[in-house]
Scaffold this active site. Sequence first.
Site, short mmCIF file in Angstrom:
data_model
loop_
_atom_site.label_atom_id
_atom_site.label_comp_id
_atom_site.label_asym_id
_atom_site.label_seq_id
_atom_site.Cartn_x
_atom_site.Cartn_y
_atom_site.Cartn_z
N GLU A 1 36.13 -21.97 -20.86
CA GLU A 1 36.58 -23.26 -20.37
C GLU A 1 37.02 -24.11 -21.56
OE1 GLU A 1 33.38 -22.31 -19.31
OE2 GLU A 1 33.83 -21.77 -17.22
N TYR B 1 44.11 -20.41 -27.87
CA TYR B 1 43.67 -19.41 -26.90
C TYR B 1 44.86 -18.65 -26.31
CZ TYR B 1 39.30 -22.02 -27.25
OH TYR B 1 38.17 -22.64 -27.72
#
Length: 241
Positions: free
Chosen positions: A165, A177
């Site tokens: 998350e 990411y």
Amino acid sequence: MGLPRMTAPSSPQPRQQSDFALRPLELRDVQQLAALERDAFPELWPPTAFGREAKSASARYLVAWEPAPPPADALPPTPTKRLPLWKRGLYWLLGVADQQTAPANVAAHGQHVVGYVGTWSMTDEAHIISVGVLSTHRRRGVGELLLLGALELALRHGSRVATLEVRESNRAAQNLYAKYGFAVAGQRKRYYADNGEDALIMTTGSLSTPEYQQRLRALAHAHDERWGARPRVLTSPSGAA
């Protein structure tokens, strides 16, 4: 946003050689990690019970460290005054009392811990729960080194995918990411307790495909070229991660 202007190719040059290395979390790191977490996530409550996590069969932590002891002011101050009774009781229940009140001892083993990544292993999924870097050591490749190590560790343990998350407002983390193959797969409303911000759920495709493993090797090589090749020890001498 348009494509950047192209310039004549040149040989890549490392921006800064960094003396960081990666290894599994050890109990001797607990006080340093508690201080680091307060610095990296001052809004976090309750604090992470690193001692408990170090002993957990489902949790895997890696720490980034540098060999030289830091300057006297490099570590955030550790509270030593007596805590209120209710908070001491809560810390005791959470298993974090010692790590919140003991000084962070760097000299004991000559390793200054500057970052950590925590992963929970859930069936065939590696869930990255936290990536923290000391504020004095950001923008030096530490966060990416930790992410790289977490993904290599997930592959070693046969995880099919990796998930995490991230704050909806944290575009820099989202870009990092995405570089490693994470894509937005959902949203958790009001996930962060400090300000009620939503979290984006990001996940990779299959880690075991030749394409992904080739991508990971290329990214590892690029990181080494930029920051200098550093050891990434993913398992302890006993074989436990």
